[in-house]
Design a protein around this motif. Structure first.
Motif, short mmCIF file in Angstrom:
data_model
loop_
_atom_site.label_atom_id
_atom_site.label_comp_id
_atom_site.label_asym_id
_atom_site.label_seq_id
_atom_site.Cartn_x
_atom_site.Cartn_y
_atom_site.Cartn_z
N ALA A 1 8.80 20.02 54.80
CA ALA A 1 8.49 20.50 53.48
C ALA A 1 8.20 21.99 53.55
N GLU A 2 8.96 22.69 54.39
CA GLU A 2 8.70 24.12 54.61
C GLU A 2 8.80 24.92 53.33
N GLU A 3 9.93 24.75 52.60
CA GLU A 3 10.12 25.60 51.42
C GLU A 3 9.06 25.32 50.35
N ILE B 1 14.72 33.79 47.73
CA ILE B 1 15.96 33.03 47.83
C ILE B 1 15.74 31.92 48.85
N VAL B 2 15.95 30.67 48.44
CA VAL B 2 15.71 29.52 49.30
C VAL B 2 17.06 28.90 49.68
N VAL B 3 17.28 28.75 50.99
CA VAL B 3 18.53 28.19 51.51
C VAL B 3 18.20 26.97 52.38
N PRO B 4 18.11 25.78 51.80
CA PRO B 4 17.81 24.59 52.61
C PRO B 4 18.89 24.32 53.64
N ARG B 5 18.49 23.77 54.76
CA ARG B 5 19.43 23.52 55.85
C ARG B 5 20.43 22.42 55.50
N HIS B 6 19.97 21.37 54.83
CA HIS B 6 20.82 20.20 54.62
C HIS B 6 21.16 20.02 53.14
N PRO B 7 22.45 19.94 52.82
CA PRO B 7 22.86 19.88 51.40
C PRO B 7 22.36 18.66 50.66
N LEU C 1 8.56 25.27 61.39
CA LEU C 1 7.19 24.87 61.06
C LEU C 1 7.11 23.40 60.68
N ASN C 2 8.26 22.75 60.58
CA ASN C 2 8.26 21.30 60.39
C ASN C 2 8.01 20.64 61.74
N GLU C 3 7.85 19.32 61.74
CA GLU C 3 7.65 18.59 62.99
C GLU C 3 8.82 17.63 63.22
N PRO C 4 9.42 17.57 64.38
CA PRO C 4 9.05 18.37 65.56
C PRO C 4 9.59 19.79 65.54
#
Length: 428
Positions: A247-249, A269-275, A332-335
């Motif tokens: 839940a970094e963003e 600007i937020v660019v999530p890793r997974h679509p 910053l997420n786990e792991p």
């Protein structure tokens, strides 16, 4: 050397679970069907045979392979790229499909069942298989070896944790390492770990990390300059949260909310890793009460936009080119594990990341040692340092200067990789 019976039995058992996972990951039937078809044997028509075959798991590996792929395409050599993720596939196609329509093809790698791999290899008849970083599949390596096709592990990295994992399955690991013709290791630690697992030192070399030989694509720099004018961004203070995971963003944006309302020039600007997370991330942004717009809807950054959700694929360079500071996520997420910091650095964008960056330890430690990046312990600290960097031009300049020196000092792996590949191509 054949793969153990238990491994092939396990693949058969988990096949239905994989189908279910793919279906859950995709919101669109077409996307689901394409991956399932190609992963389970309904292959695309073969565009070229006698190709140079690159296998890159996802975006990071595809980006690492980019200059190598480009080199051979420019020489007129047909290239086949396989991926195992949708984002990796999209990245490969965005880089080469339009520019090299006849020479380039990108498809999903079939799952590691003998009959599927055999069918795939016979259909495509590649000259050589070039595996990027750490993607080792027992049946893939075994069947390619049986067809007397050279196979090299390039830009190889092996963390201590991964080495211990491979060590627990020596009946799988040892034959795979023997079937590889060469391992080009990023660093001495990786070289030593592969040797400890059973690979002969005479079939390995330390050539550095090809990711350091990175150049920002000119068209993205030009596009960023154009958007800066069209969207009137000259006065905006732009940060990018890149390759973020849950839940970094949400947590960083929550820490930034008061500053975003206070300073109208701030833009995130937020660019999530997974679509597959795009919609969920937008929902979280709305819950914070922030004014947001979405790339996927063709929306632009307006004067009142506080957050821009870059829910597109293959455009990360563009967002880095627009930014003055960057946070690289998955750290910053786990792991965690982290993602590639070299892209923003190549664009002179001061970069911060979280403490969980073990996947890129060998790259990042040198930057940390010379204060060329900032490592944060939590999302509140990430938000604060992003804001502080906007107010400290001298610190941004110093970080950039140090980062560029490290980047340049580590370059040269690309030429060594090309020389290694050419050695095997000439020998055929």
């Amino acid at each position: 050397m054949t793969t153990p019976l238990w491994y092939n039995s396990l693949l058969t058992l988990i096949k239905p679970l994989y189908r279910l996972r793919v279906k859950q990951r995709f919101g669109h039937l077409d996307d689901y069907q394409q991956e399932v078809d190609e992963r389970f044997g309904n292959f695309q028509p073969v565009k070229n045979k006698n190709t140079i075959w690159f296998h890159a798991v996802s975006v990071g590996e595809t980006n690492a392979a980019q200059p190598l792929i480009e080199h051979y395409l420019k020489l007129g050599q047909a290239v086949l790229v396989t991926n195992t993720t949708r984002t990796g596939q999209a990245r490969a196609k965005s880089l080469f499909a339009e520019k090299y329509p006849t020479l380039f093809q990108a498809v999903y790698l079939p799952i590691d069942q003998k009959h599927l791999i055999e069918k795939f290899v016979v259909l495509n008849q590649p000259r050589i298989l070039l595996l990027m970083e750490t993607e080792l599949w027992p049946n893939l390596l075994s069947i390619v070896h049986q067809h007397h096709i050279p196979q090299l592990l390039l830009n190889a990295r092996l963390s201590e944790k991964s080495a211990k994992g491979y060590g627990k399955f020596q009946r799988l690991t040892f034959p795979m390492l023997q079937q590889l013709d060469w391992i080009a290791a990023q660093d001495q630690a990786t070289f030593d770990r592969f040797h400890h697992l059973g690979k002969s030192q005479s079939e390995m070399s330390v050539v550095g990390n090809v990711k350091f030989d990175i150049t920002a694509p000119k068209h993205f720099i030009q596009q960023a300059s154009q958007l800066r004018q069209e969207w009137q961004l000259q006065q905006r203070k732009i940060m990018v949260l890149a390759s973020t995971h849950a839940a970094e963003e949400q947590q960083i944006l929550a820490a930034l909310t008061s500053a975003l309302f206070k300073d109208k020039d701030l833009l995130c600007i937020v660019v999530p890793r997974h679509p597959e997370r795009f919609d969920a991330v937008f929902t979280e942004i709305e819950k914070l009460g922030l004014k947001a717009h979405r790339r996927s809807l063709g929306q632009t950054i307006e004067p009142d936009t506080q957050v821009y959700l870059a829910d597109s694929m293959g455009e990360l360079w563009l967002w880095y080119a627009l930014a003055q500071v960057a946070y690289v996520g998955g750290s910053l997420n786990e792991p965690g594990g982290g993602h590639n910091i070299l892209e923003p650095i190549a664009l002179n964008v001061p970069t911060i990341l979280g403490k969980n960056y073990f996947n890129f330890q060998h790259i990042i430690d040198e930057f940390v040692e010379h204060d060329a990046v900032k490592v944060v312990q939590n999302t509140d600290e990430a938000a604060q340092i992003l804001l502080d960097l906007f107010d400290n031009q001298a610190q941004r300049d110093q970080m950039n200067q140090q980062a560029q020196q490290i980047l340049q000092a580590n370059q040269g792996a690309l030429a060594q990789h090309i020389a290694l590949i050419d050695r095997y191509l000439v020998a055929q």
